[in-house]
Design a protein around this motif. Structure first.
Motif, PDB file in Angstrom:
ATOM      1  N   ARG A 154      90.911  75.370   5.138  1.00 60.67           N
ATOM      2  CA  ARG A 154      90.035  74.526   5.912  1.00 60.67           C
ATOM      3  C   ARG A 154      88.391  74.341   5.664  1.00 60.67           C
ATOM      4  O   ARG A 154      87.781  73.373   5.715  1.00 60.67           O
ATOM      5  CB  ARG A 154      90.331  74.702   7.660  1.00 60.67           C
ATOM      6  N   MET A 206      90.728  77.457  20.148  1.00 57.21           N
ATOM      7  CA  MET A 206      90.575  76.523  18.874  1.00 57.21           C
ATOM      8  C   MET A 206      89.250  78.061  18.057  1.00 57.21           C
ATOM      9  O   MET A 206      88.464  77.929  18.645  1.00 57.21           O
ATOM     10  CB  MET A 206      90.406  75.798  18.279  1.00 57.21           C
ATOM     11  N   THR A 224      94.840  79.449   5.401  1.00 59.79           N
ATOM     12  CA  THR A 224      94.869  78.928   6.065  1.00 59.79           C
ATOM     13  C   THR A 224      94.093  78.290   6.949  1.00 59.79           C
ATOM     14  O   THR A 224      92.773  76.584   6.467  1.00 59.79           O
ATOM     15  CB  THR A 224      95.929  78.352   7.596  1.00 59.79           C
ATOM     16  N   GLN A 225      92.633  79.365   8.071  1.00 56.35           N
ATOM     17  CA  GLN A 225      91.539  78.613   7.588  1.00 56.35           C
ATOM     18  C   GLN A 225      90.409  79.134   6.427  1.00 56.35           C
ATOM     19  O   GLN A 225      88.918  78.102   6.496  1.00 56.35           O
ATOM     20  CB  GLN A 225      90.706  80.352   8.399  1.00 56.35           C
ATOM     21  N   LYS A 249      90.651  63.812  28.047  1.00 58.93           N
ATOM     22  CA  LYS A 249      89.394  63.379  27.078  1.00 58.93           C
ATOM     23  C   LYS A 249      91.309  62.586  25.883  1.00 58.93           C
ATOM     24  O   LYS A 249      90.709  61.454  25.524  1.00 58.93           O
ATOM     25  CB  LYS A 249      89.853  65.499  26.172  1.00 58.93           C
ATOM     26  N   MET A 252      95.166  72.032  16.102  1.00 61.77           N
ATOM     27  CA  MET A 252      94.634  72.348  14.682  1.00 61.77           C
ATOM     28  C   MET A 252      95.710  74.300  15.572  1.00 61.77           C
ATOM     29  O   MET A 252      94.421  74.384  16.343  1.00 61.77           O
ATOM     30  CB  MET A 252      93.939  72.367  14.499  1.00 61.77           C
ATOM     31  N   GLU A 253      95.973  74.796  14.685  1.00 61.02           N
ATOM     32  CA  GLU A 253      96.491  75.543  14.190  1.00 61.02           C
ATOM     33  C   GLU A 253      97.247  76.849  15.683  1.00 61.02           C
ATOM     34  O   GLU A 253      97.487  77.895  15.851  1.00 61.02           O
ATOM     35  CB  GLU A 253      95.554  76.965  14.273  1.00 61.02           C
ATOM     36  N   GLU A 254      97.232  75.626  16.882  1.00 65.51           N
ATOM     37  CA  GLU A 254      97.975  76.238  18.137  1.00 65.51           C
ATOM     38  C   GLU A 254      98.829  75.503  18.609  1.00 65.51           C
ATOM     39  O   GLU A 254      99.254  74.312  17.849  1.00 65.51           O
ATOM     40  CB  GLU A 254      96.761  76.556  19.719  1.00 65.51           C
ATOM     41  N   GLU A 280      81.219  64.265  21.628  1.00 68.16           N
ATOM     42  CA  GLU A 280      82.464  63.935  22.419  1.00 68.16           C
ATOM     43  C   GLU A 280      81.687  62.959  23.142  1.00 68.16           C
ATOM     44  O   GLU A 280      81.307  61.855  23.637  1.00 68.16           O
ATOM     45  CB  GLU A 280      83.256  65.282  22.659  1.00 68.16           C
ATOM     46  N   THR A 282      80.106  60.502  22.756  1.00 69.80           N
ATOM     47  CA  THR A 282      80.657  59.363  22.220  1.00 69.80           C
ATOM     48  C   THR A 282      81.175  58.468  23.712  1.00 69.80           C
ATOM     49  O   THR A 282      81.482  57.287  23.561  1.00 69.80           O
ATOM     50  CB  THR A 282      82.019  59.840  21.050  1.00 69.80           C
ATOM     51  N   LEU A 303      89.329  60.062  23.504  1.00 68.22           N
ATOM     52  CA  LEU A 303      88.202  61.782  22.521  1.00 68.22           C
ATOM     53  C   LEU A 303      88.933  61.859  21.732  1.00 68.22           C
ATOM     54  O   LEU A 303      88.973  62.971  20.841  1.00 68.22           O
ATOM     55  CB  LEU A 303      87.126  62.455  23.975  1.00 68.22           C
ATOM     56  N   ILE A 304      90.242  62.144  22.331  1.00 66.08           N
ATOM     57  CA  ILE A 304      90.941  62.907  21.371  1.00 66.08           C
ATOM     58  C   ILE A 304      92.715  62.394  21.056  1.00 66.08           C
ATOM     59  O   ILE A 304      92.623  61.431  22.051  1.00 66.08           O
ATOM     60  CB  ILE A 304      91.976  64.592  21.411  1.00 66.08           C
TER      61      ILE A 304
END
Lengths: 274, 252
Positions: B64, B1, B60-61, A46, A12-14, B169, B172, A51-52
């Motif tokens: 979110r 991110m 945007t943040q 990933k 996101m956003e990148e 992650e 998972t 996972l993504i």
């Protein structure tokens, strides 16, 4: 086994992290993903694990679109070792840690015990040890053991040898290779080109989210442009062979092992003395 | 991110303002939210919160963050609407009456939650932690150790959030159903994750403590700051706005 079809991905956003990737990973191979830091290797790993999910294109695992599967349901068929072992470890003993994976992926209790004993013996781990009291290298071994104990069809290793000494490194790579000979396909993210040369049979070189080279290990590692364009150096033995050839010594082309190098040097020495 | 509470660099007037005025303004907004019983004031504050995002270049943040808060808000809204029994029935779920008063109280509650959280989180995203720490020490004479503890806590929130995401992650990948859509199941699965998260957090903090000790943590005094924290016209105007909101909340 794995097929990428025009896959792109961005966080996101990148900006775009991975761009238009298409390649295939053959069943039964050991494929190394190499590249400088930030090239997108972990993101690619990933994506393979599900996972993504790609923002464009699709990824097929045994002809099944990974985006349509829940990542947790793929655990029995895919093992994944994270860069940082502390992300994975969540139980009080090494034995419980292995049980955690086995309980979710193997139905038969006898088979579970057999697999557990096998990995404990192979990696010389004590099931009663408390993982968080072990050294970094030992924890890496515990995390690896828990990722592969159930013998998945596909094993994805993100820098498996980080924090390990030479002996531990050889031990786990020999075990991974043994599993591979039993049919487990391996994909590993690796910075150590010596490990890549010794164990991988296929190499994918990445740079800034793109694949810059993809082929057989020796072919890629002996191609200076494939490596230097991604800020990589070849393994020392290949670098030495290239240097000797550049200095006018013939017969060193294609040399990738210490034994072959020693034999060729001996032959060259005899030729000079004769 | 980048996530919640990360610093977003920029050169807007909000970035340049004194960290103290931004923090005090956030507290004044909190007070106004608690004082008022008027839904329009709360809606006005929500618009103001979003304007902070616009003027700070982090809209945007802000959206979110608002999206994340709305999930919690929805849960609280339903809970509050079901619990509040007094008032005129608006509709029935089976034999259970949902009242107009219940709906209004629930709406006020969630608006308060959002209005209180947004300004502080956004202002922190527009403030360097080092500037906040300097301002606290040099102007408010907070002992450096406490100022450091406060700013470190704020700084570590996104780090721990990122750690938690990575741990989820990893689990998972081992077959734990964190990818389930069932909120309650997901929440119950998070409990076992406390072990790796706690251990990695303690390790990080230990390492950070050693690192700052080695860099002369105890040698710092209140005059060591390389930046001078000072109020300018925008800071006073922002505080006036905050006070104005409280007055409005009391009067309406």
């Amino acid at each position: 086994m794995i097929r990428f079809e025009k896959v792109s991905f961005s966080y996101m956003e990148e900006g775009s992290t991975l761009q238009d990737l298409s390649f295939t990973i053959e069943k039964g191979s050991i494929t190394a993903l190499v590249g400088a830091n930030g090239a997108g290797k972990t993101t690619l790993a990933k994506l393979i694990r599900g996972l993504i999910h790609p923002t464009a294109g699709r990824i097929l695992f045994e002809e099944e679109d990974i985006s349509k599967c829940k990542a947790s349901t793929l655990a029995a068929r895919m093992g994944y070792l994270f860069q940082n072992p502390d992300r994975q470890i969540c139980k009080n003993t090494v034995g419980e840690e292995l049980d955690f994976t086995l309980e979710r992926t193997v139905q038969d209790p006898i088979e579970r015990q057999r697999l557990k004993d096998d990995v404990l013996n192979a990696l010389q781990l004590d099931p009663a040890d408390e993982p968080f009291l072990l050294s970094r290298g030992e924890r890496q071994k515990v995390a690896l053991a828990s990722a592969l104990v159930h013998r998945p069809q596909l094993l994805i290793l993100d820098e498996p040898t980080t924090g390990l000494d030479y002996k531990e490194c050889t031990q786990i790579m020999e075990y991974v290779q043994a599993l591979n000979r039993q049919g487990v396909t391996v994909v590993m993210v690796c910075h150590d080109m010596e490990i890549v040369l010794d164990y991988a049979d296929h190499v994918i070189v990445m740079h800034s989210g793109k694949i810059t080279a993809d082929g057989k290990t020796r072919q890629i590692l002996q191609d200076p442009t494939a490596l230097t364009s991604s800020a990589l150096l070849p393994p020392q033995i290949i670098g030495l062979a290239a240097r000797l050839m550049a200095d006018g010594y013939s017969g060193f082309e294609g040399i990738c092992t210490v034994d072959a190098m020693a034999t060729q040097i001996e032959a060259a020495r005899k030729a000079v003395t004769a | 991110m980048k996530g919640l509470m990360n610093y977003f660099p920029g050169d807007t007037f909000l970035h340049r303002m004194d960290p103290r005025s931004k923090i005090v303004f956030s507290l004044l907004v909190c007070i106004a939210c608690f004082v008022t019983n008027n839904i329009y004031v709360l809606l006005g504050i929500l618009v103001l919160d979003l304007l902070i995002g616009v003027f700070g270049g982090i809209f945007t943040q802000a959206l979110r963050l608002l999206k994340g808060l709305l999930k919690i808000a929805l849960f609280l809204f339903i809970l509050q609407a079901l619990v509040m029994r007094a008032g005129t029935p608006a509709f029935y779920i089976g034999k259970l009456a949902i009242t107009w008063e219940g709906l209004k109280t629930a709406l006020m509650g969630v608006l308060r939650l959002i209005d209180i959280t947004l300004p502080l989180a956004l202002m922190i995203s527009l403030t360097r932690m080092s500037d906040l720490s300097n301002a606290l020490v040099s102007r408010w004479h907070v002992p450096y150790k406490y100022a450091f503890a406060i700013t470190s806590t704020i700084r570590f929130i996104p780090v721990f959030t990122s750690d938690l995401r990575s741990i989820m992650e990893a689990q998972t990948a081992r077959g734990v159903e964190f990818d389930t859509k069932n909120f309650f199941k997901k929440a119950s699965l998070i409990v076992p994750l406390c072990v790796p998260l706690l251990i990695s957090s303690v390790k990080k903090i230990e390492t950070a403590a050693m690192a700052v000790e080695l860099r002369g943590f105890n040698l710092r005094t209140k005059d060591s700051s390389s930046k001078v924290s000072q109020f300018h016209l925008p800071d006073y105007l922002l505080l006036l706005l905050g006070i104005g909101l409280i007055v409005l909340a009391v009067l309406i």
